[in-house]
Design a protein around this motif. Structure first.
Motif, mmCIF file in Angstrom:
data_model
loop_
_atom_site.group_PDB
_atom_site.id
_atom_site.type_symbol
_atom_site.label_atom_id
_atom_site.label_comp_id
_atom_site.label_asym_id
_atom_site.label_seq_id
_atom_site.Cartn_x
_atom_site.Cartn_y
_atom_site.Cartn_z
ATOM 1 N N THR A 199 1.925 -0.923 -6.332
ATOM 2 C CA THR A 199 1.235 -0.208 -6.641
ATOM 3 C C THR A 199 0.787 1.055 -5.681
ATOM 4 N N MET A 200 0.463 1.937 -6.151
ATOM 5 C CA MET A 200 0.722 3.406 -4.830
ATOM 6 C C MET A 200 0.112 4.494 -5.464
ATOM 7 N N ALA A 201 0.182 5.589 -4.450
ATOM 8 C CA ALA A 201 -1.162 6.284 -4.667
ATOM 9 C C ALA A 201 -0.629 7.127 -3.030
ATOM 10 N N VAL A 202 -0.208 8.648 -3.722
ATOM 11 C CA VAL A 202 0.015 9.781 -2.362
ATOM 12 C C VAL A 202 -1.121 10.732 -2.867
ATOM 13 N N LYS A 203 -1.475 11.523 -2.046
ATOM 14 C CA LYS A 203 -2.263 11.903 -1.988
ATOM 15 C C LYS A 203 -2.918 13.236 -0.927
ATOM 16 N N ASP A 204 -2.991 14.059 -0.667
ATOM 17 C CA ASP A 204 -2.797 15.583 0.859
ATOM 18 C C ASP A 204 -2.273 14.971 1.872
ATOM 19 N N ASN A 205 -0.871 14.176 1.481
ATOM 20 C CA ASN A 205 0.495 14.240 2.722
ATOM 21 C C ASN A 205 -0.203 12.676 2.671
ATOM 22 N N LEU A 206 -1.374 11.820 2.255
ATOM 23 C CA LEU A 206 -1.567 10.739 2.416
ATOM 24 C C LEU A 206 -0.897 9.918 1.343
ATOM 25 N N MET A 207 0.138 8.417 1.789
ATOM 26 C CA MET A 207 0.909 7.758 1.021
ATOM 27 C C MET A 207 0.265 6.318 1.468
ATOM 28 N N VAL A 208 -0.251 6.033 0.120
ATOM 29 C CA VAL A 208 -0.878 4.532 0.250
ATOM 30 C C VAL A 208 -0.128 3.493 -0.459
ATOM 31 N N ALA A 209 0.573 2.002 -0.276
ATOM 32 C CA ALA A 209 1.076 1.511 -1.319
ATOM 33 C C ALA A 209 0.592 0.307 -1.108
ATOM 34 N N GLY A 210 0.691 -0.608 -2.153
ATOM 35 C CA GLY A 210 -0.450 -2.517 -2.920
ATOM 36 C C GLY A 210 0.909 -2.888 -2.566
ATOM 37 N N GLY A 211 0.806 -4.190 -2.150
ATOM 38 C CA GLY A 211 1.745 -5.387 -2.106
ATOM 39 C C GLY A 211 0.703 -6.700 -3.118
ATOM 40 N N PHE A 212 2.253 -7.338 -2.929
ATOM 41 C CA PHE A 212 1.836 -8.205 -4.251
ATOM 42 C C PHE A 212 1.338 -9.195 -3.666
ATOM 43 N N GLN A 213 1.189 -9.655 -2.763
ATOM 44 C CA GLN A 213 0.864 -10.762 -1.954
ATOM 45 C C GLN A 213 -0.460 -10.658 -1.069
ATOM 46 N N GLY A 214 -0.987 -8.604 -1.280
ATOM 47 C CA GLY A 214 -2.706 -9.001 -0.536
ATOM 48 C C GLY A 214 -2.152 -7.562 0.254
ATOM 49 N N GLU A 215 -0.906 -6.995 0.127
ATOM 50 C CA GLU A 215 -0.557 -6.264 1.707
ATOM 51 C C GLU A 215 -1.077 -4.787 0.946
ATOM 52 N N LEU A 216 -1.159 -4.175 1.882
ATOM 53 C CA LEU A 216 -1.642 -2.629 2.166
ATOM 54 C C LEU A 216 -1.387 -1.890 3.429
ATOM 55 N N ILE A 217 -0.545 -0.495 2.932
ATOM 56 C CA ILE A 217 0.367 0.169 3.974
ATOM 57 C C ILE A 217 -0.048 1.439 3.312
ATOM 58 N N CYS A 218 -0.550 2.107 4.045
ATOM 59 C CA CYS A 218 -0.577 3.833 4.666
ATOM 60 C C CYS A 218 0.262 4.513 5.690
ATOM 61 N N LYS A 219 1.012 5.637 5.667
ATOM 62 C CA LYS A 219 2.239 6.596 5.614
ATOM 63 C C LYS A 219 1.000 7.911 5.315
ATOM 64 N N TYR A 220 1.434 8.074 6.866
ATOM 65 C CA TYR A 220 1.578 10.407 6.906
ATOM 66 C C TYR A 220 3.024 10.909 6.525
ATOM 67 N N LEU A 221 3.297 11.375 5.540
ATOM 68 C CA LEU A 221 4.164 12.276 5.093
ATOM 69 C C LEU A 221 5.476 12.657 5.845
ATOM 70 N N ASN A 222 4.709 13.197 6.590
ATOM 71 C CA ASN A 222 4.903 14.372 7.957
ATOM 72 C C ASN A 222 4.936 13.327 9.506
ATOM 73 N N GLN A 223 5.020 11.990 9.446
ATOM 74 C CA GLN A 223 4.787 11.933 10.191
ATOM 75 C C GLN A 223 6.041 10.405 10.296
ATOM 76 N N PRO A 224 6.391 10.472 11.002
ATOM 77 C CA PRO A 224 6.686 8.838 11.275
ATOM 78 C C PRO A 224 6.381 7.324 11.454
ATOM 79 N N GLY A 225 6.836 6.016 10.973
ATOM 80 C CA GLY A 225 6.467 5.297 11.269
ATOM 81 C C GLY A 225 5.343 4.962 9.663
ATOM 82 N N VAL A 226 4.194 4.081 10.402
ATOM 83 C CA VAL A 226 2.925 4.091 9.247
ATOM 84 C C VAL A 226 1.700 3.943 9.965
ATOM 85 N N VAL A 227 0.989 4.459 9.740
ATOM 86 C CA VAL A 227 -0.072 4.731 9.953
ATOM 87 C C VAL A 227 -1.692 3.544 10.519
ATOM 88 N N PHE A 228 -1.174 2.712 9.128
ATOM 89 C CA PHE A 228 -1.267 1.199 9.066
ATOM 90 C C PHE A 228 -0.858 0.082 7.568
#
Length: 451
Positions: A199-228
């Motif tokens: 599953t995923m969500a994108v709002k106000d430059n923030l992208m959040v993705a959830g994973g099949f093993q309970g993962e959570l990934i957060c990334k700002y679209l205007n920055q390289p890499g992930v923030v969390f």
């Protein structure tokens, strides 16, 4: 929720969908396989970014007006028509159910809807980007941030599609190890790898993705890499079923996760610290926070849908009426109306000022309602089935008028653009997976042309 996954990141559920067999002397295979074999004779390989191949595979609005199928399916070369295939698919499609209950009374409850409205016109279809699905019940994998910019999952990549440039670009690859470059104070950072995004969500430059093993990934679209990045749970049945980025009542931005371990978790988006977690007695498949940030809708492996206080998690309302498990919810921008999508093939509309019963029941054509979205202006509500159909209802007409988008393939997601000028649908069919774009139709007064 049920759990199905195969190795190449596309769901497999025996008996869930029957790709139909037609009596044909030449070939009795799946008709889409026949189409694929025939098309390979003359199509270029558009997967590698070849412009000529992509253009030949894509469909424009003018081509559609001249009779080309919006998905590029060459019906004229087949021994059956589109109408014949649709009729057989409607008869043979098998909707997945967790609970088997009589639906005779449910049919009587459903609102009579006048179909045939044209709120959004077909604009473009590209097979240059193809969404993928890792869980057959989770379909929230497409987000539009403008009328020209869309984000979606394609295997292990989050892809950005620009309808202006007609180009795709990888935004995030989750096949390898993912770890933030900086650690936020108070957050529980944990590297993750080879994430199967559910599953995923994108709002106000923030992208959040959830994973099949309970993962959570957060990334700002205007920055390289992930923030969390982290695993919110180590529970064996840990699927992240839903993520949401929302505004609290005091104006702060938070994100929420709904997991199969029966917990709802809230994080801040400044340091990504865990602020609260609310336990429930069943797996939570969907959550949505009201526009004023005060109410929380909680849906899952239960026939009941709950309304809770978003700060404390205390249940303050129980919505009864659905016959199976729910997987989608959305609030009208006015904050009074909640829509819930269910495997009983209906979407119910509730007025939170009177929770005794739903005020409307809307039905799909074939299967469960796995996606529900309101346009930002509140004019339209879209609901998506697992495959083939998306329905756009006119809220201003008391949901009695609707546009039915009729296509073929598993629906990975749908999204209105924030300005409501565009509407996108992604399909995950192995052969004809694509992104379809629709543009809002405006009815101007005759005198407007002189202004």
């Amino acid at each position: 929720m049920a759990m199905y996954l195969d190795n190449d990141l596309e769901f497999m559920l025996e008996g869930y969908i029957d790709m139909l067999e037609f009596d044909d002397d030449e070939d009795d295979n799946d008709p889409f396989e026949v189409i694929d074999q025939q098309q390979e004779r003359y199509d270029f390989d558009f997967e590698g970014g070849d412009d000529m191949g992509r253009q030949r595979s894509d469909t424009t609005a003018s081509e559609a007006r001249n009779g080309k199928d919006i998905q590029g399916i060459p019906w004229e070369r087949l021994s059956f028509t589109r109408d014949q295939y649709r009729e057989m698919r409607l008869k043979q499609y098998k909707n997945y159910e967790n609970l088997f209950q009589s639906r005779v009374q449910l049919e009587k409850e459903c609102k009579q809807v006048e179909k045939g409205s044209g709120f959004y016109d077909f604009q473009y279809n590209t097979r240059h980007v193809k969404s993928s699905i890792v869980h057959f019940q989770l379909r929230n994998l497409l987000w539009a941030t403008t009328k020209h910019d869309v984000y979606m999952m394609q295997n292990y990549s989050v892809m950005h599609w620009s309808s202006l440039r007609q180009r795709s670009k990888e935004v995030l690859n989750v096949a390898g190890q993912i770890a933030p470059t900086k650690r936020s104070r108070g957050s529980s950072v944990q590297p993750v790898s080879r994430v199967q995004v559910s599953t995923m969500a994108v709002k106000d430059n923030l992208m959040v993705a959830g994973g099949f093993q309970g993962e959570l990934i957060c990334k700002y679209l205007n920055q390289p890499g992930v923030v969390f990045s982290t695993k919110v749970t180590n529970d064996e049945n840990a699927i992240t079923n839903a993520v949401e980025i929302y505004q609290t009542s005091n104006g702060s931005t938070h994100l929420m996760t709904a997991n199969n371990d029966c917990l709802v978790r809230a994080f801040d988006t400044e340091n990504f610290t865990l602020l609260s977690q609310f336990p429930f007695s069943w797996s939570v498949n969907s959550t949505s926070v009201s526009p004023n940030g005060k109410l929380l809708a909680v849906l899952g492996d239960s026939v009941d849908c709950l309304i809770a206080d978003s700060k404390s998690g205390k249940v303050i309302g129980n919505l009864k009426g659905h016959l199976d498990y729910s997987f989608a919810s959305a609030w009208h921008p006015d904050g009074h109306i909640l829509a819930t999508g269910n495997q009983d093939t209906t979407c119910r509309l509730w007025d939170v000022r009177n929770l005794s019963e739903s005020f409307a029941v809307l039905k799909g054509r074939m299967g469960a309602i796995r996606g529900v979205k309101f346009s930002a202006d509140g004019r339209f509500m879209a609901m998506a089935e697992p495959a083939d159909f998306v329905h756009i209802h006119d809220a201003r007409a008391d949901y009695c008028k609707a546009q039915e988008i009729d296509l073929f393939g598993e629906i990975a997601g749908m999204s209105f653009s924030p300005d409501t000028e565009a509407f996108f649908v992604s399909t995950a069919d192995r052969t004809y997976g694509s992104l379809l774009e629709f543009s809002r139709r405006h009815h101007y007064q005759y005198t407007d042309c002189f202004l």
